[in-house]
Motif scaffolding. Structure first.
Motif, PDB file in Angstrom:
ATOM      1  N   CYS A  93      -2.505  -0.370  -6.995  1.00  0.00           N
ATOM      2  CA  CYS A  93      -2.411  -1.771  -6.579  1.00  0.00           C
ATOM      3  C   CYS A  93      -2.882  -1.931  -5.129  1.00  0.00           C
ATOM      4  O   CYS A  93      -2.660  -1.064  -4.305  1.00  0.00           O
ATOM      5  N   CYS A 120       6.819   0.321  -7.290  1.00  0.00           N
ATOM      6  CA  CYS A 120       5.842  -0.694  -6.897  1.00  0.00           C
ATOM      7  C   CYS A 120       6.191  -1.998  -7.621  1.00  0.00           C
ATOM      8  O   CYS A 120       6.301  -2.001  -8.849  1.00  0.00           O
ATOM      9  N   CYS A 153       0.132   2.021  -2.867  1.00  0.00           N
ATOM     10  CA  CYS A 153       0.558   2.206  -4.257  1.00  0.00           C
ATOM     11  C   CYS A 153      -0.329   3.265  -4.896  1.00  0.00           C
ATOM     12  O   CYS A 153      -1.550   3.090  -4.970  1.00  0.00           O
ATOM     13  N   ALA A 157       4.311  -4.536  -7.951  1.00  0.00           N
ATOM     14  CA  ALA A 157       3.108  -5.225  -8.434  1.00  0.00           C
ATOM     15  C   ALA A 157       2.629  -4.729  -9.788  1.00  0.00           C
ATOM     16  O   ALA A 157       1.755  -5.325 -10.394  1.00  0.00           O
ATOM     17  N   HIS A 158       3.163  -3.617 -10.269  1.00  0.00           N
ATOM     18  CA  HIS A 158       2.816  -3.195 -11.625  1.00  0.00           C
ATOM     19  C   HIS A 158       4.073  -2.647 -12.308  1.00  0.00           C
ATOM     20  O   HIS A 158       5.107  -2.484 -11.671  1.00  0.00           O
TER      21      HIS A 158
HETATM   22 ZN   LIG Z   1       1.399  -0.722  -7.921  1.00  0.00          ZN
END
Ligand SMILES: [Zn+2]
Length: 135
Positions: free
Chosen positions: A52, A24, A48, A26-27
């Motif tokens: 997320c 992912c 996710c 986003a993290h």
């Molecule tokens: Zn994520």
């Protein structure tokens, strides 16, 4: 936006056909927890398992919701129900299960878990639970 355009923006991509997993974006994702499905009707579903939101994931790779749908923008408020293949879910569960098993081995050998290891163990449990909700 075709399959290759989207997958080329992600890392640790695995899968085939409609069904893929990746890290992912986003993290801080150590093991792939993003599931991606390319539907035959042109839609792309993403989820996710680290929690997320889809727009966060897309933002991190320079895309937005409109890029996921060949037929134009999604109507605001329209919910796309995630539907993933069992293989995606099993891949995620197998990685997370390994983390649980390794933690158990450490504990049974009398080695205490570090705070980081404990957090990761909790995350593994959450991901396994989350994955079973989509099974
Ligand atoms: Zn994520």
């Amino acid at each position: 936006m075709n399959t290759k355009d989207i997958l080329s923006r992600l890392s640790q991509v695995r899968g085939r056909g409609e069904s893929w997993t990746a890290r992912c974006p986003a993290h801080d994702d150590k093991s792939p927890s993003l599931a991606i499905r390319f539907k035959s009707d042109g839609r792309v579903l993403m989820h996710c398992f680290g929690g997320c939101a889809v727009d966060e994931v897309l933002g991190a790779i320079g895309l937005d919701m409109n890029d996921l749908f060949d037929d134009g923008p999604v109507q605001r408020g329209e919910q796309v129900k995630p539907a993933f293949y069992a293989t995606d879910l099993l891949r995620i569960i197998s990685v997370e299960s390994l983390i649980v098993a390794l933690s158990a081995i450490d504990i049974s050998n009398g080695k205490p878990l570090s705070p980081d290891d404990l957090e990761r163990l909790k995350l593994a449990a959450e991901r396994i639970l989350e994955a079973t909700r989509y099974a």
